[in-house]
Design a protein around this motif. Structure first.
Motif, PDB file in Angstrom:
ATOM      1  N   LYS A 182      33.227  62.290  34.055  1.00  0.00           N
ATOM      2  CA  LYS A 182      32.792  62.222  32.654  1.00  0.00           C
ATOM      3  C   LYS A 182      33.125  63.510  31.901  1.00  0.00           C
ATOM      4  CE  LYS A 182      28.901  59.000  33.119  1.00  0.00           C
ATOM      5  NZ  LYS A 182      28.519  59.093  34.548  1.00  0.00           N
ATOM      6  N   PHE A 228      46.019  46.166  32.286  1.00  0.00           N
ATOM      7  CA  PHE A 228      44.803  46.063  31.476  1.00  0.00           C
ATOM      8  C   PHE A 228      43.738  45.220  32.192  1.00  0.00           C
ATOM      9  CE2 PHE A 228      42.521  44.003  27.801  1.00  0.00           C
ATOM     10  CZ  PHE A 228      41.812  45.125  27.428  1.00  0.00           C
ATOM     11  N   LEU A 268      41.345  48.954  24.801  1.00  0.00           N
ATOM     12  CA  LEU A 268      40.025  49.100  25.419  1.00  0.00           C
ATOM     13  C   LEU A 268      38.934  49.061  24.350  1.00  0.00           C
ATOM     14  CD1 LEU A 268      40.805  51.924  28.020  1.00  0.00           C
ATOM     15  CD2 LEU A 268      40.297  49.534  28.531  1.00  0.00           C
ATOM     16  N   SER A 316      44.722  57.030  23.114  1.00  0.00           N
ATOM     17  CA  SER A 316      43.750  56.421  22.205  1.00  0.00           C
ATOM     18  C   SER A 316      42.370  56.260  22.836  1.00  0.00           C
ATOM     19  CB  SER A 316      44.261  55.056  21.730  1.00  0.00           C
ATOM     20  OG  SER A 316      44.589  54.246  22.837  1.00  0.00           O
ATOM     21  N   ALA A 317      42.284  56.251  24.154  1.00  0.00           N
ATOM     22  CA  ALA A 317      40.980  56.123  24.817  1.00  0.00           C
ATOM     23  C   ALA A 317      41.055  56.653  26.247  1.00  0.00           C
ATOM     24  CB  ALA A 317      40.520  54.674  24.829  1.00  0.00           C
ATOM     25  N   ILE A 318      39.897  57.148  26.723  1.00  0.00           N
ATOM     26  CA  ILE A 318      39.792  57.672  28.086  1.00  0.00           C
ATOM     27  C   ILE A 318      38.576  57.030  28.738  1.00  0.00           C
ATOM     28  CG2 ILE A 318      39.549  59.743  29.504  1.00  0.00           C
ATOM     29  CD1 ILE A 318      40.518  61.224  26.790  1.00  0.00           C
ATOM     30  N   LEU A 319      38.786  56.447  29.917  1.00  0.00           N
ATOM     31  CA  LEU A 319      37.753  55.662  30.578  1.00  0.00           C
ATOM     32  C   LEU A 319      37.318  56.338  31.874  1.00  0.00           C
ATOM     33  CD1 LEU A 319      36.394  52.749  30.421  1.00  0.00           C
ATOM     34  CD2 LEU A 319      38.291  51.996  31.874  1.00  0.00           C
ATOM     35  N   ALA A 320      36.006  56.488  32.072  1.00  0.00           N
ATOM     36  CA  ALA A 320      35.471  57.043  33.319  1.00  0.00           C
ATOM     37  C   ALA A 320      34.425  56.080  33.874  1.00  0.00           C
ATOM     38  CB  ALA A 320      34.873  58.434  33.076  1.00  0.00           C
ATOM     39  N   PRO A 321      34.886  55.048  34.617  1.00  0.00           N
ATOM     40  CA  PRO A 321      33.932  54.082  35.181  1.00  0.00           C
ATOM     41  C   PRO A 321      33.082  54.728  36.269  1.00  0.00           C
ATOM     42  CG  PRO A 321      36.208  53.279  35.340  1.00  0.00           C
ATOM     43  CD  PRO A 321      36.260  54.735  35.014  1.00  0.00           C
ATOM     44  N   GLU A 322      31.826  54.318  36.359  1.00  0.00           N
ATOM     45  CA  GLU A 322      30.907  54.914  37.332  1.00  0.00           C
ATOM     46  C   GLU A 322      31.396  54.683  38.775  1.00  0.00           C
ATOM     47  OE1 GLU A 322      28.462  56.408  35.654  1.00  0.00           O
ATOM     48  OE2 GLU A 322      27.732  57.406  37.460  1.00  0.00           O
ATOM     49  N   LEU A 351      29.334  52.598  29.307  1.00  0.00           N
ATOM     50  CA  LEU A 351      29.819  51.268  29.662  1.00  0.00           C
ATOM     51  C   LEU A 351      28.647  50.335  29.965  1.00  0.00           C
ATOM     52  CD1 LEU A 351      32.870  52.168  31.911  1.00  0.00           C
ATOM     53  CD2 LEU A 351      32.862  51.508  29.500  1.00  0.00           C
ATOM     54  N   GLU A 371      44.376  55.449  28.158  1.00  0.00           N
ATOM     55  CA  GLU A 371      45.202  54.503  27.393  1.00  0.00           C
ATOM     56  C   GLU A 371      46.084  55.296  26.448  1.00  0.00           C
ATOM     57  OE1 GLU A 371      42.978  51.622  25.165  1.00  0.00           O
ATOM     58  OE2 GLU A 371      44.793  50.627  24.411  1.00  0.00           O
ATOM     59  N   GLY A 431      28.734  55.045  33.328  1.00  0.00           N
ATOM     60  CA  GLY A 431      30.100  54.818  32.878  1.00  0.00           C
ATOM     61  C   GLY A 431      30.325  55.434  31.512  1.00  0.00           C
ATOM     62  N   LEU A 432      31.562  55.797  31.231  1.00  0.00           N
ATOM     63  CA  LEU A 432      31.859  56.447  29.946  1.00  0.00           C
ATOM     64  C   LEU A 432      33.234  56.038  29.443  1.00  0.00           C
ATOM     65  CD1 LEU A 432      31.262  58.828  27.819  1.00  0.00           C
ATOM     66  CD2 LEU A 432      32.621  60.251  29.363  1.00  0.00           C
ATOM     67  N   ILE A 433      33.311  55.767  28.135  1.00  0.00           N
ATOM     68  CA  ILE A 433      34.619  55.661  27.504  1.00  0.00           C
ATOM     69  C   ILE A 433      34.616  56.568  26.277  1.00  0.00           C
ATOM     70  CG2 ILE A 433      33.991  53.552  26.207  1.00  0.00           C
ATOM     71  CD1 ILE A 433      37.030  52.795  26.438  1.00  0.00           C
ATOM     72  N   VAL A 434      35.654  57.393  26.175  1.00  0.00           N
ATOM     73  CA  VAL A 434      35.822  58.223  24.991  1.00  0.00           C
ATOM     74  C   VAL A 434      36.956  57.609  24.178  1.00  0.00           C
ATOM     75  CG1 VAL A 434      36.040  60.562  24.106  1.00  0.00           C
ATOM     76  CG2 VAL A 434      35.281  60.209  26.453  1.00  0.00           C
ATOM     77  N   VAL A 435      36.624  57.139  22.993  1.00  0.00           N
ATOM     78  CA  VAL A 435      37.636  56.517  22.136  1.00  0.00           C
ATOM     79  C   VAL A 435      38.073  57.539  21.097  1.00  0.00           C
ATOM     80  CG1 VAL A 435      38.119  54.655  20.516  1.00  0.00           C
ATOM     81  CG2 VAL A 435      36.658  54.226  22.499  1.00  0.00           C
ATOM     82  N   THR A 436      39.362  57.864  21.113  1.00  0.00           N
ATOM     83  CA  THR A 436      39.861  58.855  20.157  1.00  0.00           C
ATOM     84  C   THR A 436      40.597  58.189  18.996  1.00  0.00           C
ATOM     85  OG1 THR A 436      41.796  59.143  21.594  1.00  0.00           O
ATOM     86  CG2 THR A 436      40.019  60.731  21.829  1.00  0.00           C
ATOM     87  N   LEU A 490      35.949  46.224  23.668  1.00  0.00           N
ATOM     88  CA  LEU A 490      34.528  46.599  23.632  1.00  0.00           C
ATOM     89  C   LEU A 490      33.946  46.557  22.221  1.00  0.00           C
ATOM     90  CD1 LEU A 490      34.796  49.628  26.091  1.00  0.00           C
ATOM     91  CD2 LEU A 490      33.579  47.487  26.544  1.00  0.00           C
ATOM     92  N   ARG A 536      32.024  58.854  21.937  1.00  0.00           N
ATOM     93  CA  ARG A 536      31.743  58.630  23.351  1.00  0.00           C
ATOM     94  C   ARG A 536      30.739  57.489  23.487  1.00  0.00           C
ATOM     95  NH1 ARG A 536      28.900  62.919  24.486  1.00  0.00           N
ATOM     96  NH2 ARG A 536      29.080  62.841  26.727  1.00  0.00           N
TER      97      ARG A 536
END
Ligand SMILES: [Zn+2]
Lengths: 92, 61
Positions: free
Chosen positions: A13, A73, B43, A31-37, B57, A46, B31-36, B47, B54
């Motif tokens: 995270k 995806f 993604l 455009s996005a960064i994902l950190a699944p648990e 999930l 992405e 869980g975390l998604i950072v959307v820029t 969602l 931030r």
């Protein structure tokens, strides 16, 4: 396109947040960064561009390396809705 | 102070009420998604995220 990156375990995270800050005013295509648990030691990015790890904005602490090849995806979709059945029941 | 996530839109903040949608927040999230760049993110589209930021999930009450 979606890419996997190796990061220090436990820092998923933090690295995602740091990377988002670092690329804010840079032209990386991210455009996005994902950190699944459930994915220890990895984050997903992405981007509409090929990622070049030599880009200075992609140098953040505890970010180790880019995994070769891109990620589908559909493979990431399962991380997005950890409880889709429940949501459907609640919404009726 | 622990970060909290909105029970409705999952936006992460330190507030008891979400600064985006004014719903209750929870300290129990994962869980975390950072959307820029939400306009160019599949993604974010999946969602229903339209604002950069931030997001958790999963949020438990
Ligand atoms: Zn909210």
């Amino acid at each position: 396109m979606f890419y996997a990156m190796r990061v220090l375990i436990g820092q998923e995270k933090n690295v995602a947040a740091l990377l988002a800050q670092s690329i804010k005013h840079e032209d990386t295509g991210i455009s996005a960064i994902l950190a699944p648990e459930s994915m220890q030691g990895y984050i997903f990015v992405e981007s509409d561009k090929m990622l070049d790890m030599r880009h200075p904005a992609l140098r953040v602490p505890n970010l180790r390396s880019l995994v070769e090849g891109d990620v589908e995806f559909d493979e990431l979709k399962s991380f997005l809705n950890p409880e889709p059945a429940m949501v459907n029941i609640i919404k009726g | 102070m622990a970060e909290r996530a909105c029970q409705r839109c999952k936006y992460i903040s330190y507030d008891k009420k979400c600064p985006i949608c004014d719903s209750e927040t929870s300290s129990d999230w994962s869980g975390l998604i950072v959307v820029t760049d939400p306009d160019n993110s599949k993604l974010a589209e999946e969602l229903n995220i339209t604002m950069p930021g931030r997001y958790a999930l999963k949020v438990n009450k």
